[in-house]
Write a protein that holds these residues in place. Structure first.
Motif, mmCIF file in Angstrom:
data_model
loop_
_atom_site.group_PDB
_atom_site.id
_atom_site.type_symbol
_atom_site.label_atom_id
_atom_site.label_comp_id
_atom_site.label_asym_id
_atom_site.label_seq_id
_atom_site.Cartn_x
_atom_site.Cartn_y
_atom_site.Cartn_z
ATOM 1 N N TYR A 4 43.663 9.399 9.751
ATOM 2 C CA TYR A 4 44.065 10.797 9.799
ATOM 3 C C TYR A 4 45.592 10.881 9.792
ATOM 4 C CZ TYR A 4 39.224 11.569 11.340
ATOM 5 O OH TYR A 4 37.856 11.606 11.430
ATOM 6 N N THR A 5 46.130 11.790 9.010
ATOM 7 C CA THR A 5 47.584 11.895 8.862
ATOM 8 C C THR A 5 48.283 12.111 10.190
ATOM 9 O OG1 THR A 5 47.417 12.704 6.579
ATOM 10 C CG2 THR A 5 49.441 13.209 7.778
ATOM 11 N N ASP A 6 47.813 13.065 10.988
ATOM 12 C CA ASP A 6 48.515 13.372 12.236
ATOM 13 C C ASP A 6 48.504 12.190 13.202
ATOM 14 O OD1 ASP A 6 45.795 13.591 12.683
ATOM 15 O OD2 ASP A 6 45.895 15.542 13.683
ATOM 16 N N GLN A 7 47.366 11.498 13.299
ATOM 17 C CA GLN A 7 47.297 10.343 14.196
ATOM 18 C C GLN A 7 48.170 9.194 13.690
ATOM 19 O OE1 GLN A 7 43.197 9.290 14.845
ATOM 20 N NE2 GLN A 7 42.676 11.244 15.801
ATOM 21 N N LEU A 8 48.181 8.991 12.393
ATOM 22 C CA LEU A 8 48.992 7.917 11.821
ATOM 23 C C LEU A 8 50.480 8.172 12.062
ATOM 24 C CD1 LEU A 8 49.002 5.297 10.152
ATOM 25 C CD2 LEU A 8 49.148 6.722 8.094
ATOM 26 N N THR A 59 50.710 21.925 2.270
ATOM 27 C CA THR A 59 51.904 21.108 2.063
ATOM 28 C C THR A 59 53.132 21.733 2.733
ATOM 29 O OG1 THR A 59 52.460 22.179 -0.050
ATOM 30 C CG2 THR A 59 51.006 20.259 -0.125
ATOM 31 N N LEU A 60 53.346 23.019 2.548
ATOM 32 C CA LEU A 60 54.560 23.659 3.027
ATOM 33 C C LEU A 60 54.586 23.866 4.536
ATOM 34 C CD1 LEU A 60 54.987 26.364 0.237
ATOM 35 C CD2 LEU A 60 56.209 24.196 0.463
ATOM 36 N N GLU A 61 53.408 24.033 5.136
ATOM 37 C CA GLU A 61 53.363 24.251 6.587
ATOM 38 C C GLU A 61 52.799 23.036 7.317
ATOM 39 O OE1 GLU A 61 52.558 25.370 10.558
ATOM 40 O OE2 GLU A 61 50.996 24.767 9.142
ATOM 41 N N GLU A 62 51.584 22.638 6.952
ATOM 42 C CA GLU A 62 50.939 21.531 7.672
ATOM 43 C C GLU A 62 51.689 20.223 7.491
ATOM 44 O OE1 GLU A 62 46.596 19.247 7.901
ATOM 45 O OE2 GLU A 62 46.808 21.097 6.749
ATOM 46 N N ASN A 98 53.438 18.307 10.670
ATOM 47 C CA ASN A 98 53.382 16.851 10.753
ATOM 48 C C ASN A 98 54.761 16.220 10.946
ATOM 49 O OD1 ASN A 98 50.623 16.802 10.564
ATOM 50 N ND2 ASN A 98 50.594 16.522 8.354
ATOM 51 N N LYS A 99 55.787 16.892 10.487
ATOM 52 C CA LYS A 99 57.141 16.404 10.764
ATOM 53 C C LYS A 99 57.417 16.415 12.256
ATOM 54 C CE LYS A 99 62.041 17.211 9.814
ATOM 55 N NZ LYS A 99 63.047 18.007 9.060
ATOM 56 N N GLU A 100 56.994 17.486 12.921
ATOM 57 C CA GLU A 100 57.194 17.587 14.368
ATOM 58 C C GLU A 100 56.469 16.463 15.095
ATOM 59 O OE1 GLU A 100 55.922 21.481 15.443
ATOM 60 O OE2 GLU A 100 57.642 22.486 14.511
ATOM 61 N N ILE A 101 55.263 16.135 14.642
ATOM 62 C CA ILE A 101 54.502 15.045 15.257
ATOM 63 C C ILE A 101 55.245 13.727 15.120
ATOM 64 C CG2 ILE A 101 52.393 13.677 15.056
ATOM 65 C CD1 ILE A 101 50.957 16.264 14.200
ATOM 66 N N PHE A 102 55.737 13.458 13.916
ATOM 67 C CA PHE A 102 56.421 12.194 13.636
ATOM 68 C C PHE A 102 57.721 12.076 14.431
ATOM 69 C CE2 PHE A 102 59.365 9.683 10.921
ATOM 70 C CZ PHE A 102 58.670 8.480 10.899
ATOM 71 N N MET A 103 58.512 13.130 14.430
ATOM 72 C CA MET A 103 59.799 13.086 15.118
ATOM 73 C C MET A 103 59.605 12.995 16.627
ATOM 74 S SD MET A 103 61.834 13.039 12.553
ATOM 75 C CE MET A 103 63.482 13.376 13.186
ATOM 76 N N GLY A 135 59.065 9.524 17.894
ATOM 77 C CA GLY A 135 60.175 8.581 17.806
ATOM 78 C C GLY A 135 60.711 8.369 16.409
ATOM 79 N N GLY A 136 60.223 9.136 15.450
ATOM 80 C CA GLY A 136 60.749 9.035 14.099
ATOM 81 C C GLY A 136 62.179 9.530 14.021
ATOM 82 N N GLU A 137 62.910 9.059 13.035
ATOM 83 C CA GLU A 137 64.314 9.442 12.888
ATOM 84 C C GLU A 137 64.558 10.301 11.654
ATOM 85 O OE1 GLU A 137 66.418 5.751 12.887
ATOM 86 O OE2 GLU A 137 65.942 5.293 14.988
ATOM 87 N N SER A 138 63.768 10.095 10.604
ATOM 88 C CA SER A 138 63.942 10.879 9.376
ATOM 89 C C SER A 138 62.579 11.081 8.724
ATOM 90 C CB SER A 138 64.874 10.154 8.400
ATOM 91 O OG SER A 138 64.939 10.843 7.155
ATOM 92 N N TYR A 139 62.295 12.332 8.380
ATOM 93 C CA TYR A 139 61.015 12.696 7.761
ATOM 94 C C TYR A 139 61.322 13.687 6.647
ATOM 95 C CZ TYR A 139 56.199 14.643 7.490
ATOM 96 O OH TYR A 139 54.957 15.071 7.090
ATOM 97 N N GLN A 140 61.013 13.308 5.413
ATOM 98 C CA GLN A 140 61.316 14.165 4.270
ATOM 99 C C GLN A 140 60.050 14.426 3.467
ATOM 100 O OE1 GLN A 140 64.219 11.890 2.150
ATOM 101 N NE2 GLN A 140 65.856 12.267 3.617
ATOM 102 N N TYR A 141 59.813 15.686 3.163
ATOM 103 C CA TYR A 141 58.674 16.040 2.331
ATOM 104 C C TYR A 141 59.111 16.080 0.863
ATOM 105 C CZ TYR A 141 55.215 18.812 -0.118
ATOM 106 O OH TYR A 141 54.295 19.241 -1.047
ATOM 107 N N VAL A 142 58.369 15.400 -0.002
ATOM 108 C CA VAL A 142 58.612 15.403 -1.450
ATOM 109 C C VAL A 142 57.692 16.451 -2.067
ATOM 110 C CG1 VAL A 142 58.610 14.048 -3.567
ATOM 111 C CG2 VAL A 142 59.173 12.945 -1.374
#
Length: 332
Positions: free
Chosen positions: A255-259, A285-288, A293-298, A301-308
């Protein structure tokens, strides 16, 4: 390019996407979700069990949350999915004009408006006799592409004088799709540099559907392998996950959020994310994907999250549609 001797009044191509609410308000969201989640291709539970749950719990509570999400991404021109689809139609029409291919180009939605049935009725009433249906799903799934086929079949069953219809099943292996997807990543790299990994987040489906024969998971993994090869990247740096699950049933994993919660702890703190299953940017894509999911990653402990971004109405994407349509029109 071979010139096709077609009559403008007799040929049409219909781009079909999932759909969108008419407005980012609760009543419109409820109507859209009711139609979407009542489709047996999407949720195949018995109505006696599913409909009371859908109408009594899911729609009243989920619609308010979804309405807020839509309001956060709604464009001045309307729903992003609808606006982008309209741009795709316009751009494809222009490209076909350059090839001197006289064919009407329009779009329909599986859920919401314009419906598939009403679009086909309008085309036939205008004199169209041959129609290419192009579902905007690179990877085939019964939950998406086959749901379109069902509605085309409903139209056929109710129509006396049938048009000829051709249906394009999937295009994840198409060379131009592969080039477009890899090109979009390279363009992102030119602006922002490379991350430590690419996460390909696909819309999820129940794992049970795959066991019943749906090839979607295989198509998603083939897409990831193709992208890694086309970019010259190690396959382990192109990660596949699945988002947007519903209910308690086991869906495709990871699952994306858990990963995203786990990756920073595994040393991947700089991540670029895209969703190759979506032909147009939308709520998922624009919200989820880009916000939630960016908020979850950061937070993990994430440092950079970019959506393509999705391929949308980029020239390479429209070129792909053109090639598919011209191929389908051959022999008529």
């Amino acid at each position: 390019m071979t010139k096709l001797a077609l009559s403008l009044s007799e040929y049409a191509v219909v781009l079909v996407n999932l759909g969108t609410p008419a407005a980012p308000e609760v009543p419109e969201i409820q109507a859209y979700l009711k139609q979407f989640l009542s489709d047996k291709r999407v949720v195949d539970y018995p109505d006696i069990l599913w409909q009371p749950l859908l109408r009594g719990i899911i729609l009243p509570f989920r619609s308010r949350k979804v309405a807020k999400a839509y309001q956060s991404i709604w464009w001045p021109e309307g729903s992003p999915l609808r606006v982008i689809t309209e741009r795709q139609v316009k751009a494809l029409g222009k490209r076909l004009e350059l090839t001197e291919t006289p064919v009407q180009v329009c779009y329909a939605m599986t859920y919401g408006q314009p419906s598939i049935g009403s679009t086909l009725e309008r085309l036939c009433a205008s004199g169209v006799k041959r129609i290419v249906i192009l579902p905007l799903y690179p990877q085939y799934s019964a939950t998406t592409t086959a749901a379109i086929a069902d509605q085309v079949a409903d139209f056929v069953k109710q129509t006396r004088n049938l048009p000829e219809i051709r249906f394009h099943k999937h295009y994840h292996h198409h060379p131009t799709y592969r080039a477009a997807l890899a090109g979009s990543v390279r363009s992102h790299w030119q602006k922002y540099g490379q991350a430590e990994a690419l996460l390909l987040s696909f819309h999820g489906i129940p794992e049970r559907f795959v066991r019943l024969g749906d090839p979607y998971q295989q198509h998603c993994r083939e897409t990831a392998a193709n992208l890694a090869a086309d970019l010259g990247w190690p396959t382990e740096k192109v990660i596949v996950s699945f988002q947007s699950r519903v209910g308690k049933e086991q869906w495709l994993t990871p699952y994306t959020d858990q990963l995203l919660e786990e990756l920073p702890g595994k040393g991947i703190k700089n991540l670029q994310v895209l969703s190759p299953a979506f032909a147009a940017d939308c709520l998922e894509t624009l919200e989820e994907l880009a916000v939630e999911n960016k908020e979850i990653f950061m937070h993990a402990g994430g440092e950079s999250y970019q959506y393509v971004s999705a391929l949308n109405d980029s020239p390479c994407h429209i070129r792909l549609f053109e090639q598919i349509v011209l191929q389908q029109l051959q022999g008529w």
